[in-house]
Design a protein around this motif. Structure first.
Motif, mmCIF file in Angstrom:
data_model
loop_
_atom_site.group_PDB
_atom_site.id
_atom_site.type_symbol
_atom_site.label_atom_id
_atom_site.label_comp_id
_atom_site.label_asym_id
_atom_site.label_seq_id
_atom_site.Cartn_x
_atom_site.Cartn_y
_atom_site.Cartn_z
ATOM 1 N N ASP A 179 -10.387 7.968 -19.214
ATOM 2 C CA ASP A 179 -9.630 7.965 -17.967
ATOM 3 C C ASP A 179 -9.358 6.507 -17.579
ATOM 4 O OD1 ASP A 179 -9.011 7.942 -15.120
ATOM 5 O OD2 ASP A 179 -9.499 10.065 -15.204
ATOM 6 N N VAL A 199 8.470 14.235 -20.457
ATOM 7 C CA VAL A 199 9.077 13.066 -21.124
ATOM 8 C C VAL A 199 9.472 13.441 -22.563
ATOM 9 C CG1 VAL A 199 8.757 10.659 -21.811
ATOM 10 C CG2 VAL A 199 7.674 11.493 -19.727
ATOM 11 N N ARG A 203 13.140 13.348 -24.360
ATOM 12 C CA ARG A 203 13.388 12.630 -25.628
ATOM 13 C C ARG A 203 13.961 13.576 -26.683
ATOM 14 N NH1 ARG A 203 7.873 9.564 -25.055
ATOM 15 N NH2 ARG A 203 8.547 7.765 -23.822
ATOM 16 N N TYR A 248 1.151 7.466 -11.045
ATOM 17 C CA TYR A 248 0.071 8.463 -11.120
ATOM 18 C C TYR A 248 -1.295 7.832 -10.842
ATOM 19 C CZ TYR A 248 3.831 11.077 -13.226
ATOM 20 O OH TYR A 248 5.040 11.687 -13.442
ATOM 21 N N VAL A 278 -5.359 15.416 -23.751
ATOM 22 C CA VAL A 278 -3.982 15.032 -24.087
ATOM 23 C C VAL A 278 -3.960 14.461 -25.512
ATOM 24 C CG1 VAL A 278 -2.117 13.405 -23.521
ATOM 25 C CG2 VAL A 278 -3.292 14.650 -21.688
ATOM 26 N N ARG A 306 14.622 4.145 -20.993
ATOM 27 C CA ARG A 306 13.248 3.635 -20.875
ATOM 28 C C ARG A 306 12.602 3.526 -22.263
ATOM 29 N NH1 ARG A 306 8.913 6.975 -17.329
ATOM 30 N NH2 ARG A 306 8.031 7.647 -19.294
ATOM 31 N N ALA A 325 -0.776 6.868 -23.270
ATOM 32 C CA ALA A 325 0.132 7.085 -24.408
ATOM 33 C C ALA A 325 0.850 8.426 -24.329
ATOM 34 C CB ALA A 325 -0.641 6.991 -25.714
ATOM 35 N N ARG A 379 -8.887 5.223 -14.851
ATOM 36 C CA ARG A 379 -9.538 4.775 -13.610
ATOM 37 C C ARG A 379 -10.993 4.395 -13.890
ATOM 38 N NH1 ARG A 379 -7.675 10.328 -10.938
ATOM 39 N NH2 ARG A 379 -8.323 10.847 -13.077
ATOM 40 N N LEU A 408 3.282 5.405 -16.110
ATOM 41 C CA LEU A 408 1.892 5.549 -15.655
ATOM 42 C C LEU A 408 1.679 5.233 -14.175
ATOM 43 C CD1 LEU A 408 -1.219 5.749 -15.991
ATOM 44 C CD2 LEU A 408 -1.199 3.373 -16.764
ATOM 45 N N GLU A 465 3.799 2.770 -19.702
ATOM 46 C CA GLU A 465 5.091 3.456 -19.528
ATOM 47 C C GLU A 465 4.854 4.789 -18.826
ATOM 48 O OE1 GLU A 465 6.925 4.707 -23.193
ATOM 49 O OE2 GLU A 465 8.855 5.130 -22.232
ATOM 50 N N ASP A 514 -5.544 7.660 -23.371
ATOM 51 C CA ASP A 514 -5.100 8.728 -22.459
ATOM 52 C C ASP A 514 -6.285 9.658 -22.259
ATOM 53 O OD1 ASP A 514 -3.530 10.942 -21.155
ATOM 54 O OD2 ASP A 514 -1.818 9.770 -21.837
ATOM 55 N N GLN A 515 -6.091 10.681 -21.457
ATOM 56 C CA GLN A 515 -7.120 11.681 -21.209
ATOM 57 C C GLN A 515 -7.487 12.385 -22.531
ATOM 58 O OE1 GLN A 515 -8.500 13.430 -18.370
ATOM 59 N NE2 GLN A 515 -7.918 11.822 -16.941
ATOM 60 N N VAL A 531 -1.043 16.131 -14.477
ATOM 61 C CA VAL A 531 -0.326 14.960 -14.984
ATOM 62 C C VAL A 531 -0.055 15.082 -16.489
ATOM 63 C CG1 VAL A 531 -0.247 12.439 -14.944
ATOM 64 C CG2 VAL A 531 -1.595 13.628 -13.250
ATOM 65 N N GLY A 532 -0.859 15.893 -17.183
ATOM 66 C CA GLY A 532 -0.632 16.096 -18.624
ATOM 67 C C GLY A 532 0.764 16.645 -18.890
ATOM 68 N N ASP A 552 4.005 9.715 -26.556
ATOM 69 C CA ASP A 552 4.713 8.569 -27.133
ATOM 70 C C ASP A 552 4.427 8.563 -28.649
ATOM 71 O OD1 ASP A 552 4.944 5.989 -28.247
ATOM 72 O OD2 ASP A 552 4.450 4.987 -26.364
HETATM 73 C C1 LIG Z 1 4.695 10.571 -17.554
HETATM 74 S S1 LIG Z 1 3.503 10.654 -18.815
HETATM 75 C C2 LIG Z 1 3.996 9.242 -19.820
HETATM 76 C C3 LIG Z 1 3.439 9.321 -21.228
HETATM 77 C C4 LIG Z 1 3.924 8.221 -22.176
HETATM 78 N N1 LIG Z 1 3.585 6.909 -21.712
HETATM 79 C C5 LIG Z 1 5.400 8.338 -22.405
HETATM 80 O O1 LIG Z 1 6.168 7.597 -21.778
HETATM 81 O O2 LIG Z 1 5.793 9.193 -23.198
HETATM 82 C C6 LIG Z 1 2.050 10.073 -17.971
HETATM 83 C C7 LIG Z 1 0.826 9.970 -18.869
HETATM 84 O O3 LIG Z 1 -0.158 9.229 -18.157
HETATM 85 C C8 LIG Z 1 -1.416 9.771 -18.457
HETATM 86 N N2 LIG Z 1 -2.314 9.377 -17.374
HETATM 87 C C9 LIG Z 1 -2.033 9.340 -16.053
HETATM 88 N N3 LIG Z 1 -3.119 8.968 -15.354
HETATM 89 C C10 LIG Z 1 -4.098 8.755 -16.254
HETATM 90 C C11 LIG Z 1 -5.459 8.365 -16.148
HETATM 91 N N4 LIG Z 1 -6.042 8.147 -14.972
HETATM 92 N N5 LIG Z 1 -6.192 8.256 -17.280
HETATM 93 C C12 LIG Z 1 -5.621 8.495 -18.490
HETATM 94 N N6 LIG Z 1 -4.337 8.877 -18.654
HETATM 95 C C13 LIG Z 1 -3.582 9.003 -17.552
HETATM 96 C C14 LIG Z 1 -1.151 11.257 -18.516
HETATM 97 O O4 LIG Z 1 -2.171 11.977 -19.160
HETATM 98 C C15 LIG Z 1 0.188 11.301 -19.247
HETATM 99 O O5 LIG Z 1 0.010 11.373 -20.629
#
Ligand SMILES: C[S@@+](CC[C@H](N)C(=O)[O-])C[C@H]1O[C@@H](n2cnc3c(N)ncnc32)[C@H](O)[C@@H]1O
Length: 312
Positions: A161, A22, A26, A191, A136, A87, A111, A163, A188, A186, A132-133, A15-16, A114
């Motif tokens: 995390d 994204v 941009r 996932y 990341v 978006r 984040a 979750r 998120l 955004e 975020d993780q 997912v990173g 972003d």
């Molecule tokens: C599609 S990217 C969007 C990033 C940002 N919001 C943007 O729009 O530029 C998805 C983001 O969600 C984070 N993410 C997804 N599931 C997560 C979780 N369980 N815990 C922390 N971060 C999570 C990912 O690490 C990744 O940075």
């Protein structure tokens, strides 16, 4: 690789890597002829990450090469760039409106890359919390430091995390639930398992003082339509195969990262809990910014929700 309950990732993995996707979109929009956003950091992140699938969208020569071998690629990549551009505008405006209304506490969930904490004109006294993780956020802060970029607000990074018990981590780092907050989720929700999405909004609600704001994008009604899913899968697989051949590397299957589950409707849930919610579809946003799409089937069913908590 399929998802597991406690999986974690670096910026180029799982997912990173979607955060890099994204950022690549941009960067492409920022460097296009008539950009509707200006995110100079997007290119910095893509370059710092090195080569990968994200390089294709951010590099016009590679994008053209892919389109030569896979004719659908050009239209599909352009829709992605347009989607991310509108978006980004939606969430930028959301935060600027909340700041105008006096909000000085901002929480950016997931984040990723972003760059709003660096590029938006935050009023003095604003604190931006980014969650975020861990790996990341580590990549992001190292890249920004190497670039010599300074945040435009007081920035607090919270490696966690989403979750897990993130409200505890947030409050330990100074978040004040008695103050109004502007929250964003955004890119998120898909996932997260549907149950984790429900917990996420319960937590946001519990931490939101009167005068708070929240914005999220969410899968639209047709998202799980089997015909649509099959069509998208077939197109994505062709694109993935062509990209892997061109890049001479494995290209991950994005579909494995999503939780294709029925979900609570975000706007309905917020309304039921006393928020004033409004919904804009991705089609409406694309039309507003005159982004014509050659094939409507390429537009992922998506809604953009924003809400204000005045009572409840
Ligand atoms: C599609 S990217 C969007 C990033 C940002 N919001 C943007 O729009 O530029 C998805 C983001 O969600 C984070 N993410 C997804 N599931 C997560 C979780 N369980 N815990 C922390 N971060 C999570 C990912 O690490 C990744 O940075």
């Amino acid at each position: 690789m399929p998802r597991t309950d406690n999986d974690s990732w670096d910026i180029t993995e799982s997912v990173g890597a979607t955060a890099l996707g994204v950022a690549a979109a941009r960067a492409a929009e920022t460097e296009s002829e008539n950009p509707i956003i200006n995110d100079p950091f997007a290119r910095v992140f893509v370059d710092a990450a090195g080569p990968g699938m994200w390089t294709v969208m951010a590099n016009p020569a590679l994008a053209a090469q892919l389109a030569d071998s896979e004719p659908d690629a050009r239209a599909r990549m352009q829709v992605m760039v347009d989607f991310m551009a509108v978006r980004t505008v939606f969430f930028d405006e959301f935060f600027l409106n909340a700041a105008d209304a006096g909000v000085r506490q901002v929480v950016i969930l997931a984040a990723g890359l972003d760059s709003r904490a660096w590029r938006l004109p935050w009023p003095a006294g604003t604190t931006v919390y980014e969650l975020d993780q861990p790996k990341v956020l580590e990549f992001k802060s190292t890249t920004m430091q190497q670039r010599g970029a300074r945040p435009a607000a007081s920035l607090v990074s919270i490696p966690v995390d989403l979750r897990q018990d993130w409200p505890k981590a947030l409050q330990q780092k100074g978040f004040d639930p008695t103050k109004p907050t502007a929250w964003s989720a955004e890119g998120l929700l898909r996932y997260l398992p549907a149950s984790a999405q429900d917990v996420l909004f319960e937590r946001i609600h519990a931490l939101s003082a009167q005068g708070s704001w929240v914005a999220a994008n969410a899968p639209g009604k047709d998202f799980l339509n089997p015909e649509r899913v099959a069509r998208q899968r077939e197109q994505m697989n062709r694109l993935r195969t062509a990209a892997a051949r061109m890049l001479k590397t494995e290209v991950p299957n994005l579909e494995e990262l999503w939780y294709p589950e029925e979900r609570t409707d975000v706007a309905d849930w917020l309304t039921d809990h006393g928020w004033d919610a409004s919904v804009t579809t991705l089609e409406e946003m694309l039309a507003r910014y005159r982004r014509g799409v050659s094939d409507e089937n390429l537009i992922p069913p998506t809604v953009l929700v924003s809400a204000h908590r005045s009572s409840g």
